[in-house]
Scaffold this motif. Structure first.
Motif, PDB file in Angstrom:
ATOM      1  N   PHE A  33       9.001  -0.058  18.568  1.00 44.60           N
ATOM      2  CA  PHE A  33       8.566   1.034  19.333  1.00 44.60           C
ATOM      3  C   PHE A  33       7.053   1.238  18.777  1.00 44.60           C
ATOM      4  CE2 PHE A  33      13.138   2.875  19.502  1.00 44.60           C
ATOM      5  CZ  PHE A  33      13.229   2.111  20.840  1.00 44.60           C
ATOM      6  N   ARG A  34       6.303   2.015  19.589  1.00 46.98           N
ATOM      7  CA  ARG A  34       5.046   2.333  19.086  1.00 46.98           C
ATOM      8  C   ARG A  34       5.090   3.264  17.912  1.00 46.98           C
ATOM      9  NH1 ARG A  34      -0.012   3.119  21.806  1.00 46.98           N
ATOM     10  NH2 ARG A  34      -1.356   4.529  20.977  1.00 46.98           N
TER      11      ARG A  34
ATOM     12  N   GLU B 152       6.397   4.574  25.099  1.00 43.31           N
ATOM     13  CA  GLU B 152       5.081   3.767  25.869  1.00 43.31           C
ATOM     14  C   GLU B 152       4.681   2.501  25.380  1.00 43.31           C
ATOM     15  OE1 GLU B 152       3.765   5.360  28.343  1.00 43.31           O
ATOM     16  OE2 GLU B 152       5.288   6.801  28.044  1.00 43.31           O
ATOM     17  N   ILE B 153       3.916   1.621  25.764  1.00 42.52           N
ATOM     18  CA  ILE B 153       3.610   0.381  25.620  1.00 42.52           C
ATOM     19  C   ILE B 153       2.868   0.610  24.040  1.00 42.52           C
ATOM     20  CG2 ILE B 153       3.915  -0.509  28.038  1.00 42.52           C
ATOM     21  CD1 ILE B 153       0.754  -0.687  28.089  1.00 42.52           C
ATOM     22  N   THR B 154       2.727  -0.661  23.618  1.00 46.83           N
ATOM     23  CA  THR B 154       1.908  -0.809  22.431  1.00 46.83           C
ATOM     24  C   THR B 154       1.297  -2.178  22.457  1.00 46.83           C
ATOM     25  OG1 THR B 154       1.725  -0.326  20.120  1.00 46.83           O
ATOM     26  CG2 THR B 154       3.911  -1.168  20.897  1.00 46.83           C
ATOM     27  N   THR B 155       0.544  -2.493  21.280  1.00 49.25           N
ATOM     28  CA  THR B 155       0.266  -4.044  21.084  1.00 49.25           C
ATOM     29  C   THR B 155       0.719  -4.384  19.645  1.00 49.25           C
ATOM     30  OG1 THR B 155      -1.916  -3.590  20.103  1.00 49.25           O
ATOM     31  CG2 THR B 155      -1.567  -3.905  22.618  1.00 49.25           C
ATOM     32  N   ILE B 156       0.914  -5.755  19.450  1.00 49.67           N
ATOM     33  CA  ILE B 156       1.240  -6.253  18.050  1.00 49.67           C
ATOM     34  C   ILE B 156       0.082  -5.753  17.147  1.00 49.67           C
ATOM     35  CG2 ILE B 156       1.222  -8.219  16.808  1.00 49.67           C
ATOM     36  CD1 ILE B 156       3.897  -7.606  18.260  1.00 49.67           C
ATOM     37  N   ALA B 157      -1.063  -5.666  17.503  1.00 50.29           N
ATOM     38  CA  ALA B 157      -2.189  -5.355  16.486  1.00 50.29           C
ATOM     39  C   ALA B 157      -2.197  -3.844  16.422  1.00 50.29           C
ATOM     40  CB  ALA B 157      -3.754  -5.605  17.169  1.00 50.29           C
ATOM     41  N   TYR B 158      -1.847  -3.152  17.141  1.00 55.80           N
ATOM     42  CA  TYR B 158      -1.722  -1.807  16.873  1.00 55.80           C
ATOM     43  C   TYR B 158      -0.573  -1.614  15.859  1.00 55.80           C
ATOM     44  CZ  TYR B 158      -1.580   3.339  17.824  1.00 55.80           C
ATOM     45  OH  TYR B 158      -1.601   4.589  17.671  1.00 55.80           O
ATOM     46  N   GLU B 159       0.420  -2.048  16.200  1.00 58.56           N
ATOM     47  CA  GLU B 159       1.751  -1.972  15.106  1.00 58.56           C
ATOM     48  C   GLU B 159       1.494  -2.522  13.788  1.00 58.56           C
ATOM     49  OE1 GLU B 159       3.987   0.128  16.138  1.00 58.56           O
ATOM     50  OE2 GLU B 159       2.806   0.015  17.784  1.00 58.56           O
ATOM     51  N   GLN B 160       0.704  -3.650  13.895  1.00 59.63           N
ATOM     52  CA  GLN B 160       0.100  -4.245  12.317  1.00 59.63           C
ATOM     53  C   GLN B 160      -0.673  -3.376  11.733  1.00 59.63           C
ATOM     54  OE1 GLN B 160      -1.975  -7.663  13.980  1.00 59.63           O
ATOM     55  NE2 GLN B 160      -0.363  -9.118  13.501  1.00 59.63           N
TER      56      GLN B 160
END
Length: 211
Positions: free
Chosen positions: A156-157, A196-204
């Protein structure tokens, strides 16, 4: 992202994201995690002139599979896919939590998918990534050419899925999320099973389970 169009319908008692993955050129459709209310899903499919090609389940919890059987019955010949290690969760009402909420629910996938297997549906190449932790046989679906990942309740985000249900494991889900964030491009857009949606970079950068 080419011909892909992604739409969301939030369904069921715990507000699950059901994802409509549409090939805009052919009007072919993949449904991911049809949570509940098959009638509403059917009405949208027919109103939009879509052609359902398959149902992908990220895992077997009741709030992600509730409409699957009714949809298969209505759209004759449409198959349901799930991870090969999730068979017991899909079929066992205690493991899929349906028995705790109402009548026990048991379903069988038409096809069980292996880790790293690639299938083609609706003109999209889909890579299966085994991501245990939320359940023992949960999977994510990665469309590399479109740069999108459907993460179910694994990622998740800024969070991960719960691991206190049957077959869950905190150590496994952390490993699963680490694998995703280490092996997928940073600009991959993540479509989760809730929120909500997220991105791999944001999670990193911001997911505390990766620190």
């Amino acid at each position: 992202m080419g011909n892909i169009k992604i739409e969301k319908m939030v369904l069921g008692m715990v507000q699950t994201n059901t994802w409509f993955v549409i090939n805009e050129k052919t009007k072919e459709l993949i449904l991911i995690d049809p949570a509940d209310d098959a009638g509403r899903i059917i009405r949208k499919i027919e109103a939009d002139g879509l052609k359902l090609q398959g149902i992908l389940l990220t895992h077997g919890h009741f709030d992600h599979i509730g409409a699957a059987d009714d949809l298969r019955a209505y759209f004759k010949g449409v198959q349901c896919y799930a991870g090969e290690k999730e068979e017991e969760v899909l079929e066992n009402g205690s493991y899929n939590l349906s028995a705790s909420w109402a009548a026990a629910l048991s379903i069988r996938a038409d096809r069980l998918l292996r880790d790293k297997e690639t299938l083609t549906l609706a003109g999209f190449k889909i890579k299966v990534i085994e991501t245990p932790g939320h359940t023992k046989g949960g999977v994510c679906y990665y469309l590399p050419e479109e740069g999108v990942l459907f993460s179910g309740d694994t990622l998740f985000r800024t969070s991960v899925g719960r691991t206190d249900f049957p077959t869950g494991s905190m150590s496994q889900i952390v490993c699963s999320v680490q694998y995703l964030t280490e092996n997928l491009p940073g600009d991959t857009v993540v479509y989760p099973g809730h929120q909500e949606i997220t991105t791999i970079a944001y999670e990193q950068r911001f997911n505390p389970y990766l620190s």
